[in-house]
Design an enzyme around this catalytic site. Sequence first.
Site, PDB file in Angstrom:
ATOM      1  N   GLU A   1      -7.797  -5.380  -0.254  1.00 11.72           N
ATOM      2  CA  GLU A   1      -8.395  -6.275  -1.407  1.00 11.72           C
ATOM      3  C   GLU A   1      -8.251  -7.608  -0.790  1.00 11.72           C
ATOM      4  O   GLU A   1      -8.964  -8.420  -1.539  1.00 11.72           O
ATOM      5  CB  GLU A   1      -7.727  -5.824  -2.627  1.00 11.72           C
ATOM      6  CG  GLU A   1      -7.834  -4.336  -2.915  1.00 11.72           C
ATOM      7  CD  GLU A   1      -9.020  -3.828  -3.639  1.00 11.72           C
ATOM      8  OE1 GLU A   1     -10.080  -4.243  -3.012  1.00 11.72           O
ATOM      9  OE2 GLU A   1      -8.922  -2.999  -4.378  1.00 11.72           O
TER      10      GLU A   1
ATOM     11  N   HIS B   1       0.799  -1.052  -0.153  1.00 14.40           N
ATOM     12  CA  HIS B   1      -0.098   0.048  -0.074  1.00 14.40           C
ATOM     13  C   HIS B   1       0.872   1.303  -0.039  1.00 14.40           C
ATOM     14  O   HIS B   1       1.871   1.296   0.700  1.00 14.40           O
ATOM     15  CB  HIS B   1      -1.073  -0.066   1.377  1.00 14.40           C
ATOM     16  CG  HIS B   1      -2.155   0.906   1.211  1.00 14.40           C
ATOM     17  ND1 HIS B   1      -2.076   2.272   1.517  1.00 14.40           N
ATOM     18  CD2 HIS B   1      -3.244   0.735   0.674  1.00 14.40           C
ATOM     19  CE1 HIS B   1      -3.069   2.744   1.240  1.00 14.40           C
ATOM     20  NE2 HIS B   1      -4.002   2.062   0.635  1.00 14.40           N
TER      21      HIS B   1
HETATM   22  N1  ACO Z   1       4.366  -7.462  -4.403  1.00 16.87           N
HETATM   23  C1  ACO Z   1       5.489  -7.503  -4.581  1.00 16.87           C
HETATM   24  N2  ACO Z   1       6.192  -6.320  -4.504  1.00 16.87           N
HETATM   25  C2  ACO Z   1       5.531  -5.185  -4.270  1.00 16.87           C
HETATM   26  C3  ACO Z   1       4.420  -5.176  -4.060  1.00 16.87           C
HETATM   27  C4  ACO Z   1       3.535  -6.373  -4.151  1.00 16.87           C
HETATM   28  N3  ACO Z   1       2.022  -6.361  -4.082  1.00 16.87           N
HETATM   29  N4  ACO Z   1       3.991  -3.742  -3.716  1.00 16.87           N
HETATM   30  C5  ACO Z   1       5.116  -3.188  -3.802  1.00 16.87           C
HETATM   31  N5  ACO Z   1       6.148  -4.181  -3.689  1.00 16.87           N
HETATM   32  C6  ACO Z   1       7.523  -3.450  -4.038  1.00 16.87           C
HETATM   33  C7  ACO Z   1       8.022  -2.922  -5.215  1.00 16.87           C
HETATM   34  O1  ACO Z   1       8.229  -3.695  -6.269  1.00 16.87           O
HETATM   35  C8  ACO Z   1       8.868  -1.968  -4.662  1.00 16.87           C
HETATM   36  O2  ACO Z   1      10.113  -2.654  -4.845  1.00 16.87           O
HETATM   37  P1  ACO Z   1      11.619  -1.964  -4.858  1.00 16.87           P
HETATM   38  O3  ACO Z   1      11.771  -1.014  -3.781  1.00 16.87           O
HETATM   39  O4  ACO Z   1      12.502  -2.992  -5.035  1.00 16.87           O
HETATM   40  O5  ACO Z   1      11.077  -1.216  -6.222  1.00 16.87           O
HETATM   41  C9  ACO Z   1       8.516  -1.438  -3.437  1.00 16.87           C
HETATM   42  O6  ACO Z   1       7.750  -2.739  -2.868  1.00 16.87           O
HETATM   43  C10 ACO Z   1       7.591  -0.321  -3.134  1.00 16.87           C
HETATM   44  O7  ACO Z   1       6.674  -0.427  -4.080  1.00 16.87           O
HETATM   45  P2  ACO Z   1       5.938   0.732  -4.934  1.00 16.87           P
HETATM   46  O8  ACO Z   1       5.369   0.284  -6.124  1.00 16.87           O
HETATM   47  O9  ACO Z   1       6.981   1.715  -5.090  1.00 16.87           O
HETATM   48  O10 ACO Z   1       4.827   1.293  -4.064  1.00 16.87           O
HETATM   49  P3  ACO Z   1       3.894   2.445  -4.423  1.00 16.87           P
HETATM   50  O11 ACO Z   1       3.270   3.031  -3.148  1.00 16.87           O
HETATM   51  O12 ACO Z   1       3.941   2.869  -5.509  1.00 16.87           O
HETATM   52  O13 ACO Z   1       2.569   1.040  -4.775  1.00 16.87           O
HETATM   53  C11 ACO Z   1       0.724  -0.012  -4.533  1.00 16.87           C
HETATM   54  C12 ACO Z   1       1.367   0.694  -3.867  1.00 16.87           C
HETATM   55  C13 ACO Z   1       0.260   0.201  -6.163  1.00 16.87           C
HETATM   56  C14 ACO Z   1      -0.690  -0.661  -3.894  1.00 16.87           C
HETATM   57  C15 ACO Z   1       1.538  -1.503  -4.837  1.00 16.87           C
HETATM   58  O14 ACO Z   1       1.867  -2.181  -3.576  1.00 16.87           O
HETATM   59  C16 ACO Z   1       0.922  -2.644  -5.661  1.00 16.87           C
HETATM   60  O15 ACO Z   1       0.971  -2.601  -6.996  1.00 16.87           O
HETATM   61  N6  ACO Z   1       0.111  -3.663  -4.969  1.00 16.87           N
HETATM   62  C17 ACO Z   1      -0.391  -4.882  -5.587  1.00 16.87           C
HETATM   63  C18 ACO Z   1      -1.819  -4.169  -6.392  1.00 16.87           C
HETATM   64  C19 ACO Z   1      -2.781  -4.118  -5.243  1.00 16.87           C
HETATM   65  O16 ACO Z   1      -3.244  -4.884  -4.363  1.00 16.87           O
HETATM   66  N7  ACO Z   1      -3.437  -2.976  -5.154  1.00 16.87           N
HETATM   67  C20 ACO Z   1      -4.674  -2.503  -4.274  1.00 16.87           C
HETATM   68  C21 ACO Z   1      -4.163  -1.549  -3.579  1.00 16.87           C
HETATM   69  S1  ACO Z   1      -5.381  -0.992  -2.253  1.00 16.87           S
HETATM   70  C22 ACO Z   1      -6.435  -0.030  -2.962  1.00 16.87           C
HETATM   71  O17 ACO Z   1      -5.991   0.691  -3.726  1.00 16.87           O
HETATM   72  C23 ACO Z   1      -7.899   0.188  -2.764  1.00 16.87           C
END
Ligand code: ACO
Length: 360
Positions: free
Chosen positions: A308, A253
Amino acid sequence: MNVQRGLKGVIATETSISEVDGSNGRLIYRGYEIRNIATGNSFEEIAHLLWFGELPSGEQFEKFKSTFASYRNLSPTMQKVLSVLPVEMDMISVVRTVISSAGDRSMSWKPTIEEAMKLTAVVPTIIAYRKRSLEGGKIISPRLDLTHVENYLYMLNGIEASAEQIRALETYMILTMEHGMNASTFSARVTASTESDLVSAVTSAIGTMKGPLHGGAPSEVIALLNELSEVEDKKNYLRDKIVAGEKLMGFGHRVYKTHDPRSLALKETLSGLVGKDRWLDLALEVESTAIDVLEELKPGRGLYTNVEFYAAAIMKAINMDSSLFTPTFTASRMVGWSAHVLEQAEDNVIFRPLSRYVGK
Ligand code: ACO
């Protein structure tokens, strides 16, 4: 000046609607901690809280409930639009299109709570009408003697749902009503900031909600759980996915770097549901395995289940079709979007950030 990609960490406005405390895993709606109001209140009471700023008194509540229920019927225009949409169109696009058709000259700047109530009240009817007409079933008109959530399940299934199913869905819908400056709420506020109407603002928000990184995640969580149910060595399987650059749906998140309080509340709700067994055991196993693997491969990122993850398992346990997950999330978030649009209108400044030119 630094470019803040994805506006990470940027405070774009002030709000008194909700506080998302990402470091301590707390969510507050207008001064109330979510875990204290998610299970003992109705959808209508919390919608009142978000729109009017306070929980209703007994008399206010009766009046509010009946007015809100009176807006459940589809207008002739909405029925006409629904009747011409192609069968291939996905449900969230249907909701976006039909809500968009509610825009007429009577809705203009500034938005009102009454408009918010009208648009929110009709979303379950749009979803149920579409689902039943695709299945060739009899269209079921809204019943005004039922609560918002009871009526939604009744229109979908044609029978009254059990108290337990209603409570599970109501808890989910309260937990997902509002969540600060998330992507869809931000897009609603951006549209409203041009002094456009409420219909246009929530139409923008629904389009933003659709993406799998935001509200489109729950169906993908079910796909992940189904995929993993066949796998013996889940740890290695998940490791391979993350190493290949895949994101695990339902994890991570932007704001919460600890447990998402909504996920904890939903896990508790799921534990008390009949019909949960397959999904609860699987979800618990996948959650703990994935958190270990994420901590190993992405140490320090604070990756836990988000709202989710357990939402998907709950929806499955109450026999909600996966095509309805994001639309149902939309039905509840309508309250938060419209509350934000109303707040934006109180002291409006148009959103207009800058971009740094790096082209020729
Ligand atoms: N699985 C694996 N790795 C992850 C995940 C995940 N679900 N989420 C974040 N990471 C990793 C990223 O790869 C990144 O790694 P790095 O530092 O090596 O580059 C690090 O954690 C930070 O992640 P970001 O993508 O930069 O975090 P951001 O805040 O931009 O994204 C998000 C948040 C979009 C929710 C992301 O965690 C994601 O894509 N999750 C999966 C989709 C999801 O479940 N969405 C629902 C969110 S809740 C809602 O919107 C109601």
